[in-house]
Design a protein around this motif. Structure first.
Motif, PDB file in Angstrom:
ATOM      1  N   THR A  41      18.307  23.834   0.364  1.00  0.00           N
ATOM      2  CA  THR A  41      19.310  23.241   1.262  1.00  0.00           C
ATOM      3  C   THR A  41      20.389  24.265   1.615  1.00  0.00           C
ATOM      4  O   THR A  41      21.122  24.740   0.745  1.00  0.00           O
ATOM      5  CB  THR A  41      19.935  21.995   0.592  1.00  0.00           C
ATOM      6  N   GLU A  77       8.260  24.411  -5.183  1.00  0.00           N
ATOM      7  CA  GLU A  77       6.791  24.264  -5.290  1.00  0.00           C
ATOM      8  C   GLU A  77       6.112  25.514  -4.752  1.00  0.00           C
ATOM      9  O   GLU A  77       4.906  25.673  -4.889  1.00  0.00           O
ATOM     10  CB  GLU A  77       6.259  23.098  -4.438  1.00  0.00           C
ATOM     11  N   GLY A 130      16.317  24.891  -8.000  1.00  0.00           N
ATOM     12  CA  GLY A 130      17.190  23.895  -7.364  1.00  0.00           C
ATOM     13  C   GLY A 130      18.618  24.114  -7.811  1.00  0.00           C
ATOM     14  O   GLY A 130      19.276  23.218  -8.341  1.00  0.00           O
ATOM     15  N   TYR A 136      25.600  18.388  -9.117  1.00  0.00           N
ATOM     16  CA  TYR A 136      24.905  17.101  -9.238  1.00  0.00           C
ATOM     17  C   TYR A 136      23.894  17.124 -10.387  1.00  0.00           C
ATOM     18  O   TYR A 136      22.830  16.506 -10.300  1.00  0.00           O
ATOM     19  CB  TYR A 136      24.155  16.779  -7.937  1.00  0.00           C
ATOM     20  N   ASP A 146      17.086  27.393  -3.963  1.00  0.00           N
ATOM     21  CA  ASP A 146      17.341  26.049  -3.440  1.00  0.00           C
ATOM     22  C   ASP A 146      16.880  26.017  -1.981  1.00  0.00           C
ATOM     23  O   ASP A 146      16.830  27.046  -1.312  1.00  0.00           O
ATOM     24  CB  ASP A 146      18.830  25.685  -3.532  1.00  0.00           C
TER      25      ASP A 146
END
Ligand SMILES: C[S@@+](CC[C@H](N)C(=O)[O-])C[C@H]1O[C@@H](n2cnc3c(N)ncnc32)[C@H](O)[C@@H]1O
Length: 351
Positions: free
Chosen positions: A95, A128, A69, A50, A93
């Motif tokens: 997720t 973060e 990410g 993505y 990441d």
């Protein structure tokens, strides 16, 4: 918002075809050697890509790279190929579903690239809170990120952590989405607009100021394109806001000044960087032809002299004389379409 982003990338989207806009899609022209690397990546990884830009800066051989990410791992695997067996790539990441896809194919790519052992790893964590992941200060040559920082609720923390982790002379080279004005809070709170990488986008000038605040004194725009929304409902919600995908490079260099200053310096590119024999693109305003004596500001001089680019240049001049501001490092309006619409508005006001 983090939970809704996890839900969006972990469960709602099953592949890039499910996206409602082209914000998280790449349309940059891809060099052949990068296309070849992408062609070696596993289908499942590519399906869940993505990103919105191309993360292939030059001179990657043997480098240590962090991907913020990293998603299903497409860029991390391409970089794993480009850094070679002696380089190393770390992806972070939050997720689980994305990390599972990435981790599933480590052995596949190690074998595909002919490496004796993996040169890539994926870590679960928040970008973060990179301080919680045991990553050392000054330990990466390059940090990349593709269409992620807009999704972070604390962009300042991401940029300052990236600054901490980069080696001096290293760079944050990343693609993301920006807006031509600040996005109103009611749009930021919309989970689909946010998940589609639109309403979390920073207004470009807020981004420039934030980058400078954490230490990246002179953000350099590499390329940009206006985003096509192509979805009537979303277009109606965002009204007059224009969004752009843009790739920036931010060097970690103490020597950079807040503005481009002229010391009468110049560089000559030797044409020795692979795939860039005729010219080197440092950023959108610096297309440096091989063999040409190319006038530069003090900051550009340092970006070439104090980084991995140094052996590929001859350097002319010193810091003895200052000639004022250097004109030629770009306008104050970064993206072509922003510059154009600002000119049109100004013209309109005169009539
Ligand atoms: C638009 S996708 C891009 C993924 C990948 N860079 C690519 O190009 O395919 C955004 C990714 O960022 C991750 N992400 C978003 N916010 C994050 C955060 N605060 N910390 C860690 N990962 C985050 C999501 O889980 C998702 O995998």
């Amino acid at each position: 918002m983090k939970e809704s982003v996890k839900e969006y990338y972990g469960k709602t989207l099953q592949g890039s075809a499910d996206l409602k806009t082209d914000a998280c899609a790449t349309s940059t022209e891809i060099p052949d050697y990068v296309k070849q690397a992408i062609g070696q990546i596993h289908d499942e990884v590519v399906t869940r890509y993505y990103g919105c830009g191309l993360l292939a800066p030059d001179l990657l051989e043997g480098k240590r790279i962090l991907d913020l990410g990293s998603g299903s791992g497409r860029d991390a695997y391409v970089l794993s190929k480009l850094v070679g067996e002696h380089g190393y790539v770390v992806g972070v990441d939050m997720t689980v579903e994305q990390l599972d896809v990435a981790n599933r194919h480590i052995d596949y790519h190690t074998e595909k690239f002919g490496y004796a052992k993996p040169n890539v790893e994926f870590i679960k964590g928040y970008i973060e809170k990179l301080d919680e992941l045991g990553l050392e200060d000054n330990s990466f040559d390059i940090i990349v990120s593709n269409c992620v920082i807009n999704l972070s609720p604390d962009k300042e923390a991401v940029l300052s952590e990236a600054y901490r982790l980069l080696k001096p002379g290293g760079e944050l080279y990343f693609s993301d989405v920006y807006s031509d004005r600040r996005v109103p809070q009611e749009l930021v709170d919309d989970p689909v607009l946010y998940g589609e990488c639109l309403s979390g986008a920073l207004y470009w000038n807020d981004f420039h100021n934030l980058a400078k605040k954490v230490g990246f004194a002179d953000p350099r725009l590499v390329e940009d394109r206006p985003l096509g929304i192509d979805n009537a409902a979303i277009e109606k919600k965002i009204g007059h806001i224009s969004f752009f995908s843009a790739t920036y490079r931010l060097f970690k260099l103490d020597q950079l000044e807040p503005a481009c200053e002229d010391y009468g310096q110049a560089v000559i590119y030797k044409g020795t960087i692979a795939h860039n024999e005729k010219a080197l693109l440092l950023d959108k305003h610096h297309w440096i032809e091989t063999g040409r004596t190319f006038a530069v500001c003090g900051n550009t001089y340092n970006m070439l002299r104090e980084t991995r680019f140094a052996p590929h240049f001859e350097f002319i001049g010193n810091w003895d004389n200052h000639f004022g501001i250097f004109e030629g490092c770009g306008t104050s309006l970064p993206y072509d379409a922003v510059a154009l619409s600002a000119t049109e508005e100004a013209d309109g006001g005169c009539c």
